[in-house]
Structures are given as C-alpha cells and as structure tokens.
Motif scaffolding. Sequence first.
Motif, mmCIF file in Angstrom:
data_model
loop_
_atom_site.group_PDB
_atom_site.id
_atom_site.type_symbol
_atom_site.label_atom_id
_atom_site.label_comp_id
_atom_site.label_asym_id
_atom_site.label_seq_id
_atom_site.Cartn_x
_atom_site.Cartn_y
_atom_site.Cartn_z
ATOM 1 N N SER A 39 0.808 -1.208 -0.122
ATOM 2 C CA SER A 39 0.071 0.196 -0.015
ATOM 3 C C SER A 39 0.689 1.381 0.127
ATOM 4 O O SER A 39 0.554 2.244 -0.619
ATOM 5 C CB SER A 39 -1.065 0.023 1.301
ATOM 6 N N VAL A 40 1.649 1.199 0.994
ATOM 7 C CA VAL A 40 2.745 2.420 1.030
ATOM 8 C C VAL A 40 3.573 2.656 -0.388
ATOM 9 O O VAL A 40 3.649 3.699 -0.922
ATOM 10 C CB VAL A 40 3.674 2.147 2.031
ATOM 11 N N ARG A 41 4.004 1.452 -1.057
ATOM 12 C CA ARG A 41 4.540 1.497 -2.220
ATOM 13 C C ARG A 41 3.787 2.073 -3.303
ATOM 14 O O ARG A 41 4.375 2.901 -4.181
ATOM 15 C CB ARG A 41 5.122 0.112 -2.676
ATOM 16 N N SER A 82 1.164 4.247 -2.976
ATOM 17 C CA SER A 82 1.011 5.458 -2.573
ATOM 18 C C SER A 82 2.192 6.360 -3.084
ATOM 19 O O SER A 82 1.941 7.269 -3.736
ATOM 20 C CB SER A 82 0.936 5.762 -1.196
ATOM 21 N N ILE A 83 3.424 5.840 -2.896
ATOM 22 C CA ILE A 83 4.641 6.687 -3.370
ATOM 23 C C ILE A 83 4.681 6.270 -4.816
ATOM 24 O O ILE A 83 4.933 7.658 -5.460
ATOM 25 C CB ILE A 83 5.906 5.894 -2.726
ATOM 26 N N TYR A 84 4.057 5.440 -5.446
ATOM 27 C CA TYR A 84 3.935 5.542 -7.129
ATOM 28 C C TYR A 84 2.918 6.687 -7.502
ATOM 29 O O TYR A 84 3.420 7.428 -8.338
ATOM 30 C CB TYR A 84 3.610 4.163 -7.363
ATOM 31 N N LEU A 85 1.953 6.677 -6.679
ATOM 32 C CA LEU A 85 1.013 8.007 -7.027
ATOM 33 C C LEU A 85 1.652 9.456 -6.953
ATOM 34 O O LEU A 85 1.398 10.013 -7.709
ATOM 35 C CB LEU A 85 -0.278 7.586 -6.377
ATOM 36 N N VAL A 86 2.391 9.225 -5.744
ATOM 37 C CA VAL A 86 2.831 10.627 -5.401
ATOM 38 C C VAL A 86 3.901 11.021 -6.622
ATOM 39 O O VAL A 86 4.057 12.256 -6.745
ATOM 40 C CB VAL A 86 3.505 10.624 -4.113
ATOM 41 N N ASP A 120 11.906 8.202 0.228
ATOM 42 C CA ASP A 120 10.879 6.987 -0.309
ATOM 43 C C ASP A 120 11.809 5.776 -0.079
ATOM 44 O O ASP A 120 11.256 4.766 0.305
ATOM 45 C CB ASP A 120 10.280 7.421 -1.593
#
Length: 362
Positions: free
Chosen positions: A58-60, A62-66, A78
């Motif tokens: 999920s964090v990965r 989210s970072i991709y979307l950011v 990151d």
Amino acid sequence: MSNFEPNAVIRGFQLTIVGTVRALTNPELFKYEHFRQAALAIAIGIVIQLIIQIPILSVRFSIYLVSWVINLEQAVWDDKLLNGLEFMSRSVLQVPFLLMTLMRYVTPTLDEIFMESIQWVDTTYTQKHKTEDPNKLRSMYYPNLVQYSPKGGSSASRPIPEAIKSFFNRYAKKIGMMLGIYLLSMVAVVGRFVMPAASFYTFRNHVGSGPAAAIFGAGLFLPKRYIVMFLHTYFASRSLMRELLEPYFWRIKFTPEQKRRWFRDREGVLFGFAFAFTVILRIPYLGVLMYGVAEASTAYLVTKITDPPPTPSASADFAESQVTWKNKHDFLRLSLDNLDKLNVDADERDSDGPNSPGKKFT
C-alpha cells in the motif's frame, strides 16, 4: 565473563553441529507428526507473510501515485521508508519465529521428539562404548526421565491457555522494546547513540563492561541495520533456547530462582548452541522443518550440561544440585572428538548418594 567466555560460546556452537549430526542419524526422527504438520505451518507462514506485505504494498503504491505529482528522482526518503518497512517485517516483527514457537502449545510432537532423541542419545552412547566396562559408563538419561510426568515441572504447572497468554506477553514485551529502540534510533542527533547504548546495556551484565564498551564503540560506526540484527539475534537466541529446553523443565521441577541460576551458569554454551539454529530458523520454509531437528539436538545438549536424573521418588534435591554446572571447566577443555569422555563410576556414584552423580573425566 566467567559464564560467557568465548570458549563456552564456541563449545556451544560445536554441540550444535555434533547434536544435529546425532539427531539426523536417528531413523525414527522423521516419522513424527511434526514434519507432516510443518507443511501446514509453512502454508500458514506464507499467508502471514502476505498479510504483512499488504501495508508495504500500500505504501509502495501510494509513493508511486505521489511520483506522478512530485519528482522523486532526487529524493531519498521514499527509499528509506520502503527499506525500513521491509527490514522491520523481516527482522523486528519476528513473525516466522513466533509461528514456530507456538507449535509447542498446539501439538505434543516436539516433546515426543525430545524424549525419543534422549533415548537415541543413550543408545548411541552405549554402542560407542560397548567394548568398555559398563560400570565405568555414565548413567542413562531416558529410563528415569521418562518416569517424570511432563506436567509436573515448573514450566508446565499452568493451564495451556495461561501458558499461551504468558508466551504472548513475553513476545509483546520483546517486540515493543525492539520497536521502541528502532523508532528512537530515527530521532535526529541522539538517534545514532540509541542502538549502541541499548547494546551496551544489554550485554554489560552478561559479558562484562569491557566487551560491552567495545560493542558500544562498534555500534557508533556500523550501520544501524547491523546493530538491530545483532540485538534481535541475541534476544531470539535466548528465547529459542528457553523454548527448546521446555520438555526438560516440564519434567524436572525447578523453582523460578533455580531456573534463573541454571541458565545463568550455562549462558555462554546455551548462546553458542542456539545462535546457529536461530540463523537457520529464519530461512523461509526450511526453518519450520529445522525446528524439529533443533529440538532433537537439544536432547544431546542436555546430556552434556546436566547430570542423569534419578528416579522421581529420589528427586527431592536434584534440581538444586543442577543449578551449578559442576564439571563445566573440565568439559570446556575437552577436544571435540572426546565430548563423550564423561564417564561415571557406578560404585562411586552409589557411595555419594542418588543425587551425586560422581562424574569424572577419563
């Protein structure tokens, strides 16, 4: 460093190798239900690992979307965040280790493996010394130990739900401490001193102030990841050794104070013995299978650091007599190929009484 001297740790590691070889020669070992149940444990382990990966994924994501909004090519936060989550899932949470230790409360097969292995150690010892005078051989462990109820010792006096609750309490405290130390180490300025200070505090009472100070100094220069792994392995080795010795303490009734002194007098050998298994048990999938081998090897260890037990009717003072490892220094000086040179003179043993084994080295 009298109890944690390097020679004792090395001898414990040697006992790991010899004990494993002895255990693997037992044709009855792999017939136990434990190794069939290990397949189920592996499946459960895979599910648990997938659950742990959900927040990481999920964090990965989210970072991709950011990254579509903010340019992260020059950023390092990151990568640090993702690496930290991966590291905590592997080394701090200890989920695979938790799964294996809980098996003891679910199935009796580990206790059966221990007793079968004690009998096998007696058998192989007799075969190795079949040309010698039987009166000069040590007493057997299995015939008397099997007469003790596995529910009679101090470790098994509580109901199973209470024992499981106590196990989870100990586990939660250790995880909380490791997680707290890890988070404090991320604080600016003082964070770099947290891990070395924790190492110094942990080891000072066990190895002395000098070696603990050396560990503290090394911790100032080594990456934090290695210090966390070092502390985790140390605590995991202590926990593993206590779990592996439970079948012995289920039968021999020690008070909590006697048990504490028993472990303290042997802590160097016990750490050396458990360290190698701690590393092996962290291997995915294979570790679950090796837990049974570790339990079998512990039976060999018990015959080297304790006296043969008397019958239950003559065991009133036996626990207190075992608190101090009488022949520790003699045993540590033995060469590796002479580990079985710990013989017992039956006449001398009888004259000393049922609780005085009369051990001697030849």
